[in-house]
Scaffold this motif. Structure first.
Motif, PDB file in Angstrom:
ATOM      1  N   VAL A   1      38.706  -3.395  28.763  1.00 42.04           N
ATOM      2  CA  VAL A   1      39.526  -2.383  29.434  1.00 42.04           C
ATOM      3  C   VAL A   1      38.844  -1.023  29.397  1.00 42.04           C
ATOM      4  CG1 VAL A   1      41.681  -1.083  29.237  1.00 42.04           C
ATOM      5  CG2 VAL A   1      41.706  -3.592  29.062  1.00 42.04           C
ATOM      6  N   ASP A   2      38.325  -0.646  28.242  1.00 46.36           N
ATOM      7  CA  ASP A   2      37.700   0.668  28.091  1.00 46.36           C
ATOM      8  C   ASP A   2      36.500   0.835  29.026  1.00 46.36           C
ATOM      9  OD1 ASP A   2      38.852  -0.431  25.520  1.00 46.36           O
ATOM     10  OD2 ASP A   2      38.711   1.690  24.974  1.00 46.36           O
TER      11      ASP A   2
ATOM     12  N   LEU B   1      45.291   5.555  29.085  1.00 41.04           N
ATOM     13  CA  LEU B   1      46.021   4.501  28.376  1.00 41.04           C
ATOM     14  C   LEU B   1      47.341   5.036  27.830  1.00 41.04           C
ATOM     15  CD1 LEU B   1      43.046   2.818  26.476  1.00 41.04           C
ATOM     16  CD2 LEU B   1      44.381   1.807  28.342  1.00 41.04           C
ATOM     17  N   ALA B   2      47.308   6.268  27.295  1.00 34.50           N
ATOM     18  CA  ALA B   2      48.524   6.865  26.757  1.00 34.50           C
ATOM     19  C   ALA B   2      49.540   7.149  27.858  1.00 34.50           C
ATOM     20  CB  ALA B   2      48.181   8.151  26.007  1.00 34.50           C
TER      21      ALA B   2
ATOM     22  N   GLN C   1      48.222   2.037  24.937  1.00 30.80           N
ATOM     23  CA  GLN C   1      47.206   2.337  23.927  1.00 30.80           C
ATOM     24  C   GLN C   1      46.697   1.079  23.245  1.00 30.80           C
ATOM     25  OE1 GLN C   1      50.190   3.801  24.300  1.00 30.80           O
ATOM     26  NE2 GLN C   1      50.194   5.948  23.635  1.00 30.80           N
ATOM     27  N   ASP C   2      47.539   0.040  23.188  1.00 26.76           N
ATOM     28  CA  ASP C   2      47.135  -1.212  22.551  1.00 26.76           C
ATOM     29  C   ASP C   2      46.098  -1.978  23.366  1.00 26.76           C
ATOM     30  OD1 ASP C   2      49.311  -1.522  24.404  1.00 26.76           O
ATOM     31  OD2 ASP C   2      49.491  -3.604  23.760  1.00 26.76           O
ATOM     32  N   TRP C   3      45.838  -1.533  24.612  1.00 32.73           N
ATOM     33  CA  TRP C   3      44.807  -2.169  25.422  1.00 32.73           C
ATOM     34  C   TRP C   3      43.412  -1.680  25.075  1.00 32.73           C
ATOM     35  CZ3 TRP C   3      46.532  -2.604  31.271  1.00 32.73           C
ATOM     36  CH2 TRP C   3      47.649  -3.468  31.353  1.00 32.73           C
ATOM     37  N   ALA C   4      43.287  -0.665  24.271  1.00 37.00           N
ATOM     38  CA  ALA C   4      41.966  -0.119  23.917  1.00 37.00           C
ATOM     39  C   ALA C   4      41.106  -1.214  23.295  1.00 37.00           C
ATOM     40  CB  ALA C   4      42.117   1.044  22.951  1.00 37.00           C
ATOM     41  N   GLY C   5      39.937  -1.453  23.866  1.00 40.63           N
ATOM     42  CA  GLY C   5      39.015  -2.463  23.367  1.00 40.63           C
ATOM     43  C   GLY C   5      39.375  -3.882  23.749  1.00 40.63           C
ATOM     44  N   ARG C   6      40.444  -4.074  24.500  1.00 44.59           N
ATOM     45  CA  ARG C   6      40.920  -5.422  24.814  1.00 44.59           C
ATOM     46  C   ARG C   6      40.059  -6.075  25.889  1.00 44.59           C
ATOM     47  NH1 ARG C   6      47.281  -6.927  25.912  1.00 44.59           N
ATOM     48  NH2 ARG C   6      46.992  -9.109  26.518  1.00 44.59           N
ATOM     49  N   ASN C   7      39.844  -7.382  25.762  1.00 51.76           N
ATOM     50  CA  ASN C   7      39.108  -8.141  26.760  1.00 51.76           C
ATOM     51  C   ASN C   7      39.982  -8.299  27.998  1.00 51.76           C
ATOM     52  OD1 ASN C   7      38.009 -10.451  28.284  1.00 51.76           O
ATOM     53  ND2 ASN C   7      36.632 -10.666  26.543  1.00 51.76           N
ATOM     54  N   VAL C   8      39.415  -8.005  29.153  1.00 51.04           N
ATOM     55  CA  VAL C   8      40.168  -8.072  30.406  1.00 51.04           C
ATOM     56  C   VAL C   8      40.711  -9.476  30.654  1.00 51.04           C
ATOM     57  CG1 VAL C   8      39.927  -7.906  32.908  1.00 51.04           C
ATOM     58  CG2 VAL C   8      38.931  -6.146  31.452  1.00 51.04           C
TER      59      VAL C   8
END
Length: 241
Positions: free
Chosen positions: A98-99, A124-125, A130-137
């Motif tokens: 995502v980032d 994200l905020a 915010q919980d999507w930070a670093g998440r795999n698409v």
């Protein structure tokens, strides 16, 4: 120096062919409204029109300008001015996280990595993700990937957003959520759609048929004429389809 005109799309004598088939031949169109719908049958030229306005396709002849910018020739300025949301998010997403996806367009604008990271965090905020930070698409649902694409467009702060059938295939809850976000945006929206109900409250509707403008004006009148024409064609399906 005179400032470029704002909230204005100009297509002037545009010709475009694809695979040897003419899509537009001498199309001229000016859009100044804040909410514009584009309707028509499959193959009418709707998606090619949106790609021309976004600068993703260069006309064979003529010129396309958005707020004074020649979008086909000045790509850096074009991506600052115009964003596009496609029907299939998997045709738009190119990075695994995502980032990275959110940051890509920002660095293309010339932001430093630190500036891009800060805007990614803020985006994200803004959407409570915010919980999507670093998440795999790949762990996101179809509707969540649609939202990610919209977030990536909005992070770049374009004045114009093109919507190319953005709700196709979505469940009702996701469609309502995305529609509520889009409806509240200050940006100009140019919405290509088969969903005539999605254009309620719009300022103008353009009806394309075989690359030509056959209806243009107040949504209620244009949509009524379009419905009547489609009903007439359906009655003569044996000879016209």
């Amino acid at each position: 120096m005179t400032a470029p005109p704002r909230l204005r799309v100009d297509l002037t004598d545009v010709a475009l062919a694809r695979d040897g088939r003419p899509v537009f031949e001498g199309l001229s169109l000016t859009l100044t409204e804040r909410r514009v719908g584009v309707i028509g049958r499959n193959g009418a030229g709707k998606s090619q029109l949106s790609r021309l306005i976004a600068g993703l396709v260069r006309p064979d002849r003529g010129e396309v300008r958005v707020d004074g910018i020649d979008v086909a020739r000045d790509r850096r300025a074009a991506i600052r001015s115009v964003g596009i949301l496609f029907q299939n998010p998997d045709h738009q997403i190119i990075f695994p996280t995502v980032d990275e996806e959110l940051a890509f367009g920002l660095t293309s604008l010339g932001l430093t990595r630190a500036e891009a990271r800060a805007r990614v965090t803020a985006t994200l905020a803004r959407f409570g993700r915010q919980d999507w930070a670093g998440r795999n698409v790949q762990t996101l649902s179809q509707g969540q990937r649609h939202l990610l694409c919209l977030m990536a467009v909005l992070a770049m702060e374009p004045a114009t957003i093109l919507l190319d059938e953005p709700f196709a295939g979505l469940d009702l809850a996701t469609e309502l959520m995305l529609n509520a976000i889009l409806s509240a945006l200050p940006q100009r929206l140019i919405h290509v759609t088969h969903d005539l109900g999605a254009l309620a409250g719009y300022d103008r509707v353009v009806w394309l048929d075989a690359g030509r403008i056959v209806g243009d004006g107040a949504p209620a009148a244009v949509i009524a004429a379009y419905r009547a024409e489609m009903a007439e064609r359906a009655r003569h399906a044996g000879t016209e389809f």
